[in-house]
Enzyme design. Structure first.
Site, short mmCIF file in Angstrom:
data_model
loop_
_atom_site.label_atom_id
_atom_site.label_comp_id
_atom_site.label_asym_id
_atom_site.label_seq_id
_atom_site.Cartn_x
_atom_site.Cartn_y
_atom_site.Cartn_z
N GLU A 121 0.81 -1.25 0.13
CA GLU A 121 0.09 0.16 0.02
C GLU A 121 0.73 1.28 -0.14
O GLU A 121 0.38 2.25 -0.25
CB GLU A 121 -0.96 -0.14 1.13
CG GLU A 121 -1.92 -1.06 1.17
CD GLU A 121 -3.12 -0.69 0.14
OE1 GLU A 121 -3.31 0.63 -0.32
OE2 GLU A 121 -3.73 -1.64 -0.12
N GLU A 141 8.20 -22.07 7.88
CA GLU A 141 8.50 -21.35 8.84
C GLU A 141 9.68 -21.85 9.50
O GLU A 141 10.33 -21.05 10.57
CB GLU A 141 7.30 -20.83 9.62
CG GLU A 141 6.68 -21.94 10.61
CD GLU A 141 5.81 -21.40 11.64
OE1 GLU A 141 5.76 -21.90 12.74
OE2 GLU A 141 4.97 -20.66 11.23
#
Length: 297
Positions: free
Chosen positions: A84, A115
Site C-alpha cells: 500500500e 517457517e
C-alpha cells in the site's frame, strides 16, 4: 517436540470455551469483545512504536529500505502494508518490501512448514542485498518462529537495524532485535488461531510504522496524502479533491494544474499557493527534501 505450553497465544480462552454451543449473534459478540482488548494492548507500547517510527524514517531518508519479514498471517500482513505504500505515499516499490516464508505461493495458500528454517530467513534477506542502511521488521505472533529468528540474526550481523513485532511475553526473537514491539494479546477466541487478536495487533502496529514514518518524511500535508499516485480513476478523482482542499482552487484550476504537473499533487499545490510554474515547484521541493510545508516557506 516444540513446547508451546508457555505461550499465551496457545492458552485456552476461558471466555470462549463454550463458543461451539453459541448462536451466531453470541459468537460475533464474543469475538468483538475480545477484539476490543487489542487496541488497549497496543496502547501500552506506543512509546516503543514511536521510537521505531523515528528510526525507520531516519534510515529511509538516508537511502535505506524497510523490510517486513514473517510467515503465515504475519508475513501476509507485512506484504499487505508494503504493497500500500506506493499508491498511498508515492513511495518507490523497493522502499518498503514484504517477505514471506515460502515465497509468493505462501501468500495465497498456507505452507506452514516454510517457517521452520532459520537459514531460509537469512537467505531471503541475502537475496535482497541487505546492508546497514536498511531496517528489518520481523513479525512473529509466537515470538519464536525460526524463519523470522534467522532473518533477524542475519540482519543484525550485517548492521541493519532490527525490530521484532511479537504477541507473547518474553519472545525468543527479542534477543536478535534492537527494538522489541511486544503487544501481549493473550489467548485467542479459538485456541492458537493467531490470525485473530494477534493478527489484528500486528496490523495496527504496521499501520503506525508505515504511516508514521511517511509522515515524518514529509509525504503528508496536514492529513492529506499529497504524494499519492494517480494510477486509476478513483485515485485521479482523489488527487483532484486533495489539490482543491489543500490549495483552495476550483475544479477547473485543479484540472489545469494537474495536467501541468503530470498528475502529481504536491507540486500542483505548490504551483498554486506560491504562484510558480512546474519546473520551479519541482526544484523547490527537491531543495526541501519533498516537504511541502518547508517548500512553501
Amino acid at each position: 517436540m516444540i513446547d508451546l505450553s508457555k505461550l499465551s497465544t496457545e492458552q485456552q480462552n476461558s471466555k470462549t470455551k463454550s463458543i461451539d454451543e453459541a448462536s451466531a449473534l453470541e459468537i460475533v459478540k464474543l469475538i468483538n469483545t475480545e477484539d476490543q482488548t487489542v487496541a488497549k494492548t497496543v496502547k501500552k507500547i506506543l512509546p516503543e512504536v514511536s521510537r521505531a517510527i523515528t528510526v525507520i524514517a531516519g534510515h529511509l531518508s538516508h537511502g535505506g529500505r524497510l523490510f517486513y519479514i514473517g510467515s503465515g498471517t504475519s508475513g501476509r500482513l507485512g506484504i499487505l502494508d508494503a504493497a500500500e505504500c506506493p499508491p498511498t505515499f508515492g513511495a518507490d516499490p523497493e522502499l518498503v518490501q514484504g517477505i514471506i516464508a515460502g515465497g509468493i505461493p505462501s501468500v495465497f495458500r498456507a505452507q506452514e512448514g516454510a517457517e521452520d528454517s532459520e537459514s531460509a530467513g537469512a537467505e531471503d534477506l541475502q537475496n535482497k542485498k541487505l546492508n546497514n542502511l536498511d531496517v528489518v521488521v520481523g513479525l512473529s505472533a509466537s515470538g519464536r518462529t525460526p524463519y523470522v529468528n534467522g532473518a533477524l540474526r542475519y540482519a543484525k550481523s550485517v548492521g541493519a537495524y532490527t525490530i521484532a513485532i511479537t504477541c507473547t511475553a518474553n519472545p525468543e526473537i527479542r534477543a536478535a532485535a534492537d527494538l522489541s514491539l511486544n503487544a501481549v494479546t493473550g489467548p485467542e477466541v479459538i485456541t492458537g488461531s493467531t490470525r485473530m487478536k494477534a493478527g489484528t495487533a500486528q496490523k495496527l502496529i504496521l499501520n503506525m510504522l508505515s504511516t508514521g514514518s511517511m509522515i515524518l518524511m514529509g509525504k503528508v500535508y496536514g492529513n492529506l496524502m499529497v504524494d499519492l499516485q494517480s494510477t486509476n480513476l478513483k485515485l485521479k478523482a482523489r488527487a483532484r479533491r486533495i489539490l482543491m482542499e489543500a490549495s483552495g482552487c476550483d475544479d477547473e484550476t485543479a484540472d489545469a494544474l494537474l495536467e501541468q504537473s503530470h498528475g502529481a499533487v504536491k507540486p500542483a499545490i505548490l504551483m498554486h499557493l506560491a504562484g510558480i510554474d512546474y519546473p520551479a515547484a519541482t526544484e523547490r521541493l527537491k531543495q526541501s527534501h519533498g516537504n511541502l510545508k518547508q517548500a512553501l516557506k
